[in-house]
Design a protein around this motif. Structure first.
Motif, PDB file in Angstrom:
ATOM      1  N   PHE A 189     -13.084   0.362  15.558  1.00 60.38           N
ATOM      2  CA  PHE A 189     -12.155  -0.411  14.739  1.00 60.38           C
ATOM      3  C   PHE A 189     -11.203  -1.179  15.648  1.00 60.38           C
ATOM      4  N   SER A 190     -10.780  -2.340  15.174  1.00 57.95           N
ATOM      5  CA  SER A 190      -9.666  -3.021  15.819  1.00 57.95           C
ATOM      6  C   SER A 190      -8.397  -2.296  15.394  1.00 57.95           C
ATOM      7  N   SER A 191      -7.275  -2.719  15.907  1.00 58.12           N
ATOM      8  CA  SER A 191      -6.019  -2.226  15.363  1.00 58.12           C
ATOM      9  C   SER A 191      -5.896  -2.748  13.935  1.00 58.12           C
ATOM     10  N   GLY A 192      -5.030  -2.151  13.144  1.00 65.55           N
ATOM     11  CA  GLY A 192      -4.943  -2.510  11.735  1.00 65.55           C
ATOM     12  C   GLY A 192      -4.391  -3.898  11.495  1.00 65.55           C
ATOM     13  N   TYR A 193      -4.991  -4.598  10.532  1.00 61.49           N
ATOM     14  CA  TYR A 193      -4.494  -5.921  10.167  1.00 61.49           C
ATOM     15  C   TYR A 193      -3.790  -5.931   8.821  1.00 61.49           C
ATOM     16  N   TYR A 194      -3.852  -4.792   8.092  1.00 63.35           N
ATOM     17  CA  TYR A 194      -3.170  -4.714   6.803  1.00 63.35           C
ATOM     18  C   TYR A 194      -2.807  -3.267   6.518  1.00 63.35           C
ATOM     19  N   ASP A 195      -1.535  -3.023   6.194  1.00 58.49           N
ATOM     20  CA  ASP A 195      -1.059  -1.682   5.865  1.00 58.49           C
ATOM     21  C   ASP A 195      -1.258  -1.424   4.372  1.00 58.49           C
ATOM     22  N   VAL A 196      -1.841  -0.274   4.051  1.00 58.15           N
ATOM     23  CA  VAL A 196      -2.219   0.047   2.682  1.00 58.15           C
ATOM     24  C   VAL A 196      -1.290   1.105   2.098  1.00 58.15           C
ATOM     25  N   ARG A 197      -1.004   0.999   0.808  1.00 58.90           N
ATOM     26  CA  ARG A 197      -0.263   2.041   0.091  1.00 58.90           C
ATOM     27  C   ARG A 197      -1.096   2.559  -1.073  1.00 58.90           C
ATOM     28  N   GLN A 198      -0.754   3.747  -1.527  1.00 51.05           N
ATOM     29  CA  GLN A 198      -1.440   4.361  -2.664  1.00 51.05           C
ATOM     30  C   GLN A 198      -0.706   4.039  -3.958  1.00 51.05           C
ATOM     31  N   ALA A 199      -1.457   3.940  -5.049  1.00 52.51           N
ATOM     32  CA  ALA A 199      -0.856   3.570  -6.332  1.00 52.51           C
ATOM     33  C   ALA A 199      -1.426   4.400  -7.475  1.00 52.51           C
ATOM     34  N   VAL A 200      -0.681   4.441  -8.566  1.00 50.08           N
ATOM     35  CA  VAL A 200      -1.062   5.202  -9.762  1.00 50.08           C
ATOM     36  C   VAL A 200      -1.452   4.240 -10.878  1.00 50.08           C
ATOM     37  N   ILE A 201      -2.605   4.513 -11.521  1.00 55.04           N
ATOM     38  CA  ILE A 201      -3.070   3.719 -12.658  1.00 55.04           C
ATOM     39  C   ILE A 201      -3.105   4.606 -13.898  1.00 55.04           C
ATOM     40  N   ALA A 202      -2.609   4.088 -14.993  1.00 59.49           N
ATOM     41  CA  ALA A 202      -2.667   4.787 -16.279  1.00 59.49           C
ATOM     42  C   ALA A 202      -3.075   3.781 -17.358  1.00 59.49           C
ATOM     43  N   LEU A 203      -3.399   4.266 -18.547  1.00 58.82           N
ATOM     44  CA  LEU A 203      -3.726   3.386 -19.661  1.00 58.82           C
ATOM     45  C   LEU A 203      -2.432   2.905 -20.319  1.00 58.82           C
ATOM     46  N   LYS A 204      -2.419   1.662 -20.713  1.00 61.22           N
ATOM     47  CA  LYS A 204      -1.232   1.077 -21.325  1.00 61.22           C
ATOM     48  C   LYS A 204      -0.830   1.858 -22.578  1.00 61.22           C
ATOM     49  N   GLY A 205       0.473   2.006 -22.767  1.00 63.56           N
ATOM     50  CA  GLY A 205       0.983   2.660 -23.953  1.00 63.56           C
ATOM     51  C   GLY A 205       1.012   4.171 -23.912  1.00 63.56           C
ATOM     52  N   THR A 206       0.528   4.775 -22.822  1.00 66.62           N
ATOM     53  CA  THR A 206       0.515   6.238 -22.710  1.00 66.62           C
ATOM     54  C   THR A 206       1.788   6.748 -22.040  1.00 66.62           C
ATOM     55  N   LYS A 207       1.989   8.040 -22.119  1.00 68.12           N
ATOM     56  CA  LYS A 207       3.138   8.663 -21.473  1.00 68.12           C
ATOM     57  C   LYS A 207       3.103   8.419 -19.969  1.00 68.12           C
ATOM     58  N   ALA A 208       1.911   8.503 -19.386  1.00 69.64           N
ATOM     59  CA  ALA A 208       1.785   8.307 -17.939  1.00 69.64           C
ATOM     60  C   ALA A 208       2.198   6.895 -17.540  1.00 69.64           C
ATOM     61  N   ALA A 209       1.922   5.920 -18.387  1.00 67.66           N
ATOM     62  CA  ALA A 209       2.256   4.536 -18.069  1.00 67.66           C
ATOM     63  C   ALA A 209       3.757   4.313 -18.006  1.00 67.66           C
ATOM     64  N   LYS A 210       4.514   5.207 -18.587  1.00 63.43           N
ATOM     65  CA  LYS A 210       5.966   5.072 -18.617  1.00 63.43           C
ATOM     66  C   LYS A 210       6.656   5.802 -17.467  1.00 63.43           C
ATOM     67  N   ALA A 211       5.883   6.442 -16.610  1.00 60.31           N
ATOM     68  CA  ALA A 211       6.466   7.197 -15.488  1.00 60.31           C
ATOM     69  C   ALA A 211       7.246   6.258 -14.567  1.00 60.31           C
ATOM     70  N   LYS A 212       8.409   6.710 -14.154  1.00 59.59           N
ATOM     71  CA  LYS A 212       9.265   5.916 -13.271  1.00 59.59           C
ATOM     72  C   LYS A 212       9.502   6.583 -11.918  1.00 59.59           C
ATOM     73  N   SER A 213       9.068   7.828 -11.801  1.00 60.90           N
ATOM     74  CA  SER A 213       9.325   8.580 -10.568  1.00 60.90           C
ATOM     75  C   SER A 213       8.218   9.590 -10.318  1.00 60.90           C
ATOM     76  N   ILE A 214       8.229  10.181  -9.133  1.00 58.77           N
ATOM     77  CA  ILE A 214       7.262  11.227  -8.807  1.00 58.77           C
ATOM     78  C   ILE A 214       7.443  12.409  -9.738  1.00 58.77           C
ATOM     79  N   ALA A 215       8.694  12.715 -10.084  1.00 56.50           N
ATOM     80  CA  ALA A 215       8.974  13.836 -10.978  1.00 56.50           C
ATOM     81  C   ALA A 215       8.305  13.631 -12.337  1.00 56.50           C
ATOM     82  N   ASP A 216       8.228  12.382 -12.786  1.00 58.43           N
ATOM     83  CA  ASP A 216       7.600  12.091 -14.086  1.00 58.43           C
ATOM     84  C   ASP A 216       6.094  12.327 -14.064  1.00 58.43           C
ATOM     85  N   LEU A 217       5.506  12.406 -12.867  1.00 58.22           N
ATOM     86  CA  LEU A 217       4.059  12.591 -12.744  1.00 58.22           C
ATOM     87  C   LEU A 217       3.663  14.065 -12.695  1.00 58.22           C
ATOM     88  N   LYS A 218       4.617  14.946 -12.437  1.00 56.53           N
ATOM     89  CA  LYS A 218       4.296  16.351 -12.182  1.00 56.53           C
ATOM     90  C   LYS A 218       3.637  17.061 -13.358  1.00 56.53           C
TER      91      LYS A 218
END
Length: 294
Positions: A139-168
């Protein structure tokens, strides 16, 4: 996997193939030296336009087909539009090859980092740098830094999460052997055991069938999934990078390639002079904006 509109897809492609649990995922676990630089080239090793490439005087660059936005534009890697197309040409210029000397080649995502001799000089396809993959390729050195993300279905409780605590209290899922799953287990630490899937496609199906409340993938993949595959899905938010080494996409080369140090030096130069940041702003600013979950 196939991160999003094309990383979006690559990250998705990676995720959609069956790979060894510890070997892949759209978001593989980076090792401490994942972005470590190859030995600095010396002397005339990186003579402009005169590298020992697959075809003398030409630079062969590979990516998957189709080539998704925003990594590429109009499914035409050679047009210079889209983040990865622009990065490829910027690297080529650093190496002394103008646009007319760049030859594009189609290579399936999973074959890019599989063991064996490559037909390309380097591959650019949202491939995350990982310890397992580095056993088969450079590999070369990195050309793009990646982050992880959360996907939920629209209108669900999970979609309204605002913090890590809301995901627990939610049932979360991710592909096995990935950084995505690690974030669920080590950062969210949910009350319910995370669901681990052999393929990212299975995780997406579980979300659509409401077998899990939300899934975790890398951010570019999240944008691709919600734009093109799970259209009633929404990106809840992204996590901050954990630890000192960010997960990164890197250019893929033959194992032990004589070009690795030169290509790495080119990527490093583009990062240092601000070119990578400018290209990211130009092509990815609208595709990687999501609230940060803390």
């Amino acid at each position: 996997m196939h991160p999003a509109p094309r990383a979006l897809r690559r990250a998705v492609a990676a995720a959609s193939i069956a790979l060894l649990a510890t070997a892949v995922g759209c978001a593989p676990q980076p090792e401490d030296d994942a972005s470590a630089k190859a030995s600095a080239p010396t002397g005339n090793a990186c003579a402009k336009g005169k590298l020992p490439t697959k075809t003398s005087g030409k630079l062969t660059v590979a990516t998957d087909e189709p080539a998704y936005e925003p990594w590429f534009k109009d499914d035409k890697p050679a047009n210079g539009k889209g983040f990865e197309s622009a990065v490829a040409y910027a690297v080529a210029k650093q190496l002394g090859y103008d646009r007319s000397a760049v030859v594009w080649q189609s290579v399936p995502f999973n074959k890019a980092f599989a063991p064996g001799e490559k037909t390309f000089d380097f591959d650019i396809n949202q491939v995350s740098i990982s310890a397992e993959r580095k056993k088969a390729v450079d590999f070369s050195s990195g050309y793009y830094d990646v982050r992880q993300a959360v996907i939920a279905l629209k209108g669900t409780k999970a979609a309204k999460a605002k913090s890590i605590a809301d995901l627990k209290g939610l049932k979360l899922g991710a592909q096995v052997g990935t950084t995505s799953l690690n974030y669920i287990q080590d950062v969210v630490k949910p009350k319910q055991e995370a669901a681990a899937y052999a393929k990212n496609d299975q995780a997406k199906s579980a979300l659509e069938n409401k077998q899990v409340d939300a899934i975790v993938v890398d951010l570019p993949t999240a944008f691709y999934i919600t734009a093109a595959e799970v259209t009633d899905g929404t990106i809840v938010g992204q996590f901050e990078n954990q630890g000192g080494t960010p997960e990164q996409f890197g250019l893929v080369l033959d194992k032990g390639s004589s070009l690795t140090s030169c290509v790495t030096a080119a990527v490093d130069a583009l990062r240092k002079d601000g070119t990578l940041a400018k290209l990211e702003q130009q092509w990815l600013s609208d595709a990687v904006d999501a609230p940060v979950l803390k």
